[in-house]
Design a protein around this motif. Structure first.
Motif, PDB file in Angstrom:
ATOM      1  N   ALA A  15      34.992  35.369  30.037  1.00 21.15           N
ATOM      2  CA  ALA A  15      33.575  35.126  29.997  1.00 21.15           C
ATOM      3  C   ALA A  15      33.139  35.126  28.591  1.00 21.15           C
ATOM      4  CB  ALA A  15      32.839  36.182  30.752  1.00 21.15           C
ATOM      5  N   ALA A  16      32.174  34.373  28.309  1.00 23.86           N
ATOM      6  CA  ALA A  16      31.595  34.283  26.996  1.00 23.86           C
ATOM      7  C   ALA A  16      30.718  33.102  27.009  1.00 23.86           C
ATOM      8  CB  ALA A  16      32.676  34.103  25.972  1.00 23.86           C
ATOM      9  N   VAL A  80      42.037  33.812  18.441  1.00 26.17           N
ATOM     10  CA  VAL A  80      41.999  35.182  17.938  1.00 26.17           C
ATOM     11  C   VAL A  80      41.447  36.131  19.003  1.00 26.17           C
ATOM     12  CG1 VAL A  80      40.957  36.720  16.225  1.00 26.17           C
ATOM     13  CG2 VAL A  80      41.755  34.448  15.546  1.00 26.17           C
ATOM     14  N   GLY A  81      42.063  37.289  19.131  1.00 27.44           N
ATOM     15  CA  GLY A  81      41.590  38.292  20.074  1.00 27.44           C
ATOM     16  C   GLY A  81      42.102  39.658  19.686  1.00 27.44           C
ATOM     17  N   LEU A  82      41.774  40.654  20.477  1.00 25.06           N
ATOM     18  CA  LEU A  82      42.194  42.024  20.207  1.00 25.06           C
ATOM     19  C   LEU A  82      43.181  42.552  21.240  1.00 25.06           C
ATOM     20  CD1 LEU A  82      38.737  43.578  19.253  1.00 25.06           C
ATOM     21  CD2 LEU A  82      40.540  42.837  17.709  1.00 25.06           C
ATOM     22  N   LEU A  83      43.191  41.948  22.431  1.00 25.58           N
ATOM     23  CA  LEU A  83      44.084  42.410  23.493  1.00 25.58           C
ATOM     24  C   LEU A  83      45.198  41.392  23.703  1.00 25.58           C
ATOM     25  CD1 LEU A  83      41.464  43.647  26.132  1.00 25.58           C
ATOM     26  CD2 LEU A  83      42.625  44.978  24.358  1.00 25.58           C
ATOM     27  N   PRO A  84      46.438  41.752  23.414  1.00 29.34           N
ATOM     28  CA  PRO A  84      47.549  40.811  23.594  1.00 29.34           C
ATOM     29  C   PRO A  84      47.839  40.567  25.065  1.00 29.34           C
ATOM     30  CG  PRO A  84      48.398  42.965  23.022  1.00 29.34           C
ATOM     31  CD  PRO A  84      46.897  43.060  22.908  1.00 29.34           C
ATOM     32  N   ARG A  85      48.588  39.526  25.341  1.00 25.92           N
ATOM     33  CA  ARG A  85      48.934  39.178  26.729  1.00 25.92           C
ATOM     34  C   ARG A  85      49.729  40.289  27.389  1.00 25.92           C
ATOM     35  NH1 ARG A  85      52.345  34.510  27.083  1.00 25.92           N
ATOM     36  NH2 ARG A  85      52.083  34.846  29.319  1.00 25.92           N
ATOM     37  N   SER A  86      50.468  41.063  26.596  1.00 25.40           N
ATOM     38  CA  SER A  86      51.221  42.177  27.176  1.00 25.40           C
ATOM     39  C   SER A  86      50.290  43.221  27.769  1.00 25.40           C
ATOM     40  CB  SER A  86      52.109  42.821  26.110  1.00 25.40           C
ATOM     41  OG  SER A  86      51.323  43.308  25.021  1.00 25.40           O
ATOM     42  N   LEU A 127      37.919  39.705  24.969  1.00 21.72           N
ATOM     43  CA  LEU A 127      38.748  40.316  23.928  1.00 21.72           C
ATOM     44  C   LEU A 127      40.191  39.813  23.948  1.00 21.72           C
ATOM     45  CD1 LEU A 127      37.583  44.043  24.172  1.00 21.72           C
ATOM     46  CD2 LEU A 127      36.962  42.375  22.415  1.00 21.72           C
ATOM     47  N   ALA A 128      40.536  39.005  24.944  1.00 19.54           N
ATOM     48  CA  ALA A 128      41.928  38.580  25.115  1.00 19.54           C
ATOM     49  C   ALA A 128      42.382  37.656  23.981  1.00 19.54           C
ATOM     50  CB  ALA A 128      42.093  37.871  26.450  1.00 19.54           C
ATOM     51  N   GLU A 129      43.605  37.873  23.558  1.00 19.10           N
ATOM     52  CA  GLU A 129      44.248  37.023  22.557  1.00 19.10           C
ATOM     53  C   GLU A 129      45.107  36.009  23.312  1.00 19.10           C
ATOM     54  OE1 GLU A 129      46.281  38.178  18.436  1.00 19.10           O
ATOM     55  OE2 GLU A 129      47.558  38.635  20.153  1.00 19.10           O
ATOM     56  N   LEU A 130      44.649  34.755  23.322  1.00 17.05           N
ATOM     57  CA  LEU A 130      45.298  33.714  24.112  1.00 17.05           C
ATOM     58  C   LEU A 130      45.338  32.401  23.329  1.00 17.05           C
ATOM     59  CD1 LEU A 130      43.517  34.346  27.533  1.00 17.05           C
ATOM     60  CD2 LEU A 130      45.964  34.632  27.095  1.00 17.05           C
ATOM     61  N   PRO A 131      46.300  31.547  23.625  1.00 16.65           N
ATOM     62  CA  PRO A 131      46.307  30.228  22.995  1.00 16.65           C
ATOM     63  C   PRO A 131      44.989  29.504  23.231  1.00 16.65           C
ATOM     64  CG  PRO A 131      48.400  30.641  24.093  1.00 16.65           C
ATOM     65  CD  PRO A 131      47.490  31.769  24.480  1.00 16.65           C
ATOM     66  N   ALA A 145      31.654  31.531  21.200  1.00 16.22           N
ATOM     67  CA  ALA A 145      31.115  31.762  22.539  1.00 16.22           C
ATOM     68  C   ALA A 145      31.426  33.176  23.008  1.00 16.22           C
ATOM     69  CB  ALA A 145      31.683  30.747  23.521  1.00 16.22           C
ATOM     70  N   ARG A 146      32.620  33.641  22.736  1.00 19.18           N
ATOM     71  CA  ARG A 146      33.011  34.985  23.144  1.00 19.18           C
ATOM     72  C   ARG A 146      32.210  36.038  22.376  1.00 19.18           C
ATOM     73  NH1 ARG A 146      38.778  34.110  21.375  1.00 19.18           N
ATOM     74  NH2 ARG A 146      39.037  36.354  21.667  1.00 19.18           N
TER      75      ARG A 146
END
Length: 517
Positions: A15-16, A80-86, A127-131, A145-146
Motif C-alpha cells: 500500500a502506498a 529501495v526498502g527496509l524489510l528484505p524478502r527474507s 517498507l518492503a524491499e522488492l524489485p 507513493a510509499r
C-alpha cells in the motif's frame, strides 16, 4: 507475518500512494498531499555569508529508526526498502509486472483508516524491499507513493526511515525529508544539508529558517530582504519570517491571521513565535508534532490516540502516555486514562478480582474511542491466564482474538455464548460451516473458496500481484460496514495468495467489531 498454504503466491503486503511533492522540478507534481512545503520551487540567488559547500554526506540520522544509508549503485529508488524478502516473504515479482504509475495511483486511493489488520499489512508492504516495476523511471513514482502514504497516515518515523535509507539529500527526496524533520523536531540535519548543498536549491523561506536555526541571523535577515526586493517572497511570508527572526519588534501587535495553506514550515514558525496553530482539521502528520514532551499531557494523549487509530505509532506508545501521571480532571480523555490506569494496576498485580472489575470498563472506554484493537494488541495475549468473571472473560476472549495470538485465544476454554464461528475462523477450520447472516456467510465462503474471485482473474493471470492485493484491500476498507460481497472477494484473494494470517485477522476484526444489535 505467517504465510500459509502453497497457494498461488507467497506473501504480500502493500500500500502506498503516489503523492509527488514539490521536489520535482521538471514535471508537474503528482502529489495528492497538498500540505507539503514548497521547498525547491526555484533556485535562489547567491547569498553571502552562507556556509561553504561540503562534499561530505550528513550522517546524523533524523529518524527514530536506525538506518544506515549505503550506496545504491544502479538500484532504482522504487526498489529501495527496509524489510528484505527474507523477512516479508513477498515474491520477487510482486510489483514488477505492473506499471509504477498505476500502482502509485492505486496506493494513493487507499484510505488512511483501513481496518487495523490491513493497516499493519500495509506497513509491511510499504517498507518492503522488492524489485521495482519494469517501467520504473528515475522519477521514483512507487518510492514516493510509499513514502507519501506514510505521510498521509501520520507515520513519520517510517517515512523518514525510508527516505534516510534512499539518500535524503537527493533533490527528489529532500523536500519530504525536510518536512518530516520539521514535524518530528529533528530539523538540524536537514538544515545542515540544505545550507551545505547548493544543488538542493531551497526556497527563500526554507533557507531563511535554516540560517536562523544555524544562528546566522545576519544572513537570514539579508536573505529576507533580498527575497522581498526580488518579489519571490509573498507578503504573508514576509510577515511571518520577520516575526520569526525578531519577535520582540512585534510585541503587542495583533496575532497573524491563520495561513490559507499550512505547511510544516509555516506550522513550525508559528509555533516558534508563540502563535501555535490548532491541529483541528490538519492532516494526521501534524499530530505527530504534539507528541513532544514540551506539549501538554492532554494534547499529547489526543495526538497519540489519533495516530494510534491510523497505525502510525505502536499502541504501546499510547498506553505509556496514559500511565504517565495521575489525571487531575474527569470526563472525555481523562475517563479513558483513569480506566486504563485502574486496569493496568490490577494486571500488574496479577489480581483476577481487580481485572474482572476494571477490564470491562477499560474495553468500553477504548471501544468508544475507536481504540479497541489497540487495547487488544497490547493486553489481549496476557488475559487468558487469569480466572475471570463471565463478563470480564468475554472481554478477555474478544481481546485475545483481536491480538496476534488469536489462535492461542481460540484454543483456550471459551466461555459459553462465544460464537463458534470466531473459533473456526481463528483456527482456519471453516469446512461445513453455515450461516444466514450476510457477513458471516461472506467470511465462510471466502475461506471455503477453491479459486480466486473472477474480478481478479486478469490481474492474476498476468501476475500483477501488487495490483490485485491493493484492490482487495480497498474492497474491505469500510471494515464490517463493507459490502459483504466485497468482503468475500477481498478475503478470498488474500487467502488464495497464501496470506491466510492476514485474512483471518481481518475476518476476525470484521466479526468482532461489527455494530452490535
Amino acid at each position: 507475518m505467517r504465510i500459509n498454504g502453497p497457494g498461488l503466491i507467497l506473501t504480500l503486503s502493500l500500500a502506498a500512494a503516489p503523492i509527488h511533492l514539490a521536489a520535482q522540478t521538471d514535471s508537474e507534481p503528482l502529489s495528492a498531499i497538498d500540505w507539503l512545503s514548497d521547498v525547491v520551487r526555484e533556485v535562489p540567488k547567491p547569498i553571502t555569508n552562507q556556509p561553504a559547500p561540503s562534499s561530505q554526506d550528513v550522517t546524523e540520522s533524523a529518524s527514530v529508526i536506525e538506518v544506515t544509508t549505503t550506496p545504491l549503485g544502479q538500484i532504482k529508488l522504487d526498489a529501495v526498502g527496509l524489510l528484505p524478502r527474507s523477512t516479508t516473504g513477498l515474491p520477487a515479482d510482486f510489483w514488477t509486472r505492473s506499471s509504477a504509475k498505476a500502482l502509485g495511483m492505486q496506493l494513493s486511493d487507499l484510505r488512511a483508516d483501513l481496518p487495523p489488520p490491513l493497516s499493519q499489512f500495509l506497513t509491511t508492504l510499504l517498507l518492503a524491499e522488492l524489485p521495482a516495476p519494469a517501467d520504473s523511471a528515475d522519477g521514483a513514482e512507487m518510492f514516493l507513493a510509499r513514502v507519501d502514504k506514510f505521510l498521509e497516515i501520520g507515520a513519520l518515523d517510517q517515512a523518514q526511515a525510508l527516505v534516510q535509507r534512499a539518500g535524503p539529500t537527493r533533490p527528489v527526496l529532500f523536500g519530504r525529508w525536510f518536512d518530516v524533520s520539521l514535524l518530528t523536531g529533528r530539523e538540524d540535519a536537514a538544515c545542515t544539508s540544505m545550507l551545505q548543498t547548493p544543488s538542493i536549491a531551497p526556497t527563500y523561506p526554507a533557507r531563511i529558517f535554516c540560517l536562523a536555526r544555524a544562528g546566522d541571523w545576519d544572513a537570514a535577515a539579508l536573505t529576507l530582504g533580498t527575497g522581498e526586493t526580488l518579489g519571490v517572497i509573498t507578503k504573508k511570508e514576509v510577515d511571518l519570517l520577520s516575526r520569526f527572526l525578531d519577535p520582540e519588534l512585534f510585541e503587542g501587535e495583533p496575532l497573524l491571521p491563520i495561513p490559507d495553506r499550512i505547511t510544516p514550515l509555516t506550522f513550525r514558525m508559528h509555533e516558534a513565535i508563540g502563535e501555535p496553530l490548532s491541529l483541528g482539521g490538519l492532516p494526521h502528520a501534524f499530530a505527530y508534532a504534539n507528541l513532544s514532551d514540551k506539549n501538554g499531557w492532554k494534547s499529547r494523549i489526543s495526538a497519540a490516540e489519533r495516530l494510534t487509530r491510523t497505525g502510525a505509532i505502536p499502541p504501546s506508545q499510547l498506553f505509556a502516555l496514559y500511565n504517565e501521571r495521575t489525571p487531575a480532571a474527569s470526563g472525555g480523555v481523562w475517563d479513558r486514562v483513569e480506566a486504563i490506569q485502574a486496569f493496568e494496576t490490577s494486571l500488574k498485580a496479577g489480581d483476577p478480582g481487580g481485572i474482572s472489575t476494571h477490564l470491562p470498563r477499560a474495553m468500553r472506554a477504548m471501544r468508544s474511542a475507536g481504540l479497541e484493537h489497540a487495547f487488544a494488541q497490547s493486553y489481549g495475549p496476557q488475559l487468558g491466564k487469569f480466572p475471570l468473571t463471565s463478563e470480564a472473560q468475554s472481554d478477555a476472549i474478544r481481546a485475545g482474538l483481536m491480538s496476534k495470538d488469536y489462535e492461542l485465544a481460540a484454543n483456550s476454554d471459551l466461555p459459553s455464548g462465544t460464537p463458534e464461528l470466531w473459533k473456526r475462523v481463528a483456527t482456519g477450520q471453516l469446512g461445513g460451516a453455515r450461516s444466514d447472516d450476510a457477513l458471516e456467510a461472506a467470511v465462510i465462503a471466502a475461506f471455503n473458496a477453491e479459486t480466486p474471485p473472477e474480478i481478479f482473474a486478469s490481474l492474476l493471470s498476468e501476475r500483477r500481484l501488487g495490483e490485485a492485493v491493493i484492490q482487495a484491500m480497498g474492497l474491505m476498507a469500510d471494515g464490517p460496514r463493507s459490502d459483504p460481497a466485497d468482503i468475500e472477494r477481498g478475503l478470498t484473494l488474500l487467502n488464495q495468495l497464501g496470506l491466510a494470517d492476514v485474512a483471518r485477522q481481518t475476518a476476525l476484526h470484521m466479526l468482532l467489531t461489527r455494530p452490535r444489535a
